[in-house]
Design a protein around this motif. Structure first.
Motif: not given
Length: 161
Positions: A39, A56, A144-145, A148-149, A151-152
């Motif tokens: 990221y 990402h 990491y999770n 990802n959350y 970012f989306h």
């Protein structure tokens, strides 16, 4: 004659300073940049607005900070910063665990039998280090999770997904 030169030099300096200010005000300034765990983000300021470049791996998007996405951008920034620190923390804890195990192996070769006092101390040291390593691993996984959350979520706010 000297007075006219001094006035001329002062006028030129004032004109240069005002031009430099306007050039600096309209230029792009990179405020912060970080990459961790695939990221990345980069914050730039152009005049009075902040532009973010988030990504990402190979997916990179540009977002202008607004009231709707400011909280998500800040959380994404903090999560990426946490990722880099937690990755270092995890590497150090595993290295320390390996160092302790190697010390035990070398000590066992030399002494054949480790006395009960140092053996208990080494078992406690390994247990604490192992517990810390596992805890750091789970923190890294959670980060990491989270990255990802966020970012989306930012892409959904922007309308990319």
């Amino acid at each position: 004659m000297k007075r006219e030169r001094v006035i001329f030099v002062l006028i030129v300096c004032i004109l240069l300073l005002t031009n430099v200010q306007s050039i600096l005000a309209s230029s792009t300034v990179i405020l912060r940049e970080e990459k961790a765990g695939g990221y990345q983000y980069q914050i730039t300021q152009e005049q009075n607005e902040y532009k973010w470049k988030i990504g990402h791996k190979e997916n990179v998007f540009f977002i202008i900070e607004s009231k709707e996405n400011a909280d998500y951008l800040d959380r994404f920034r903090r999560t990426v910063n946490d990722l880099s620190l937690q990755k270092l923390e995890f590497i150090l804890s595993i290295s320390y665990l390996v160092l302790i195990i190697v010390s035990i192996i070398l000590g066992k070769r030399k002494y054949k039998l480790i006395p009960s006092g140092p053996r208990l101390f080494l078992i406690c040291l390994i247990s604490i280090t192992l517990l810390y390593s596992v805890n750091t691993y789970y923190d890294l996984y959670d980060s990491y999770n989270d990255a990802n959350y966020y970012f989306h979520s930012l892409l959904n706010i922007k309308g990319q997904l």
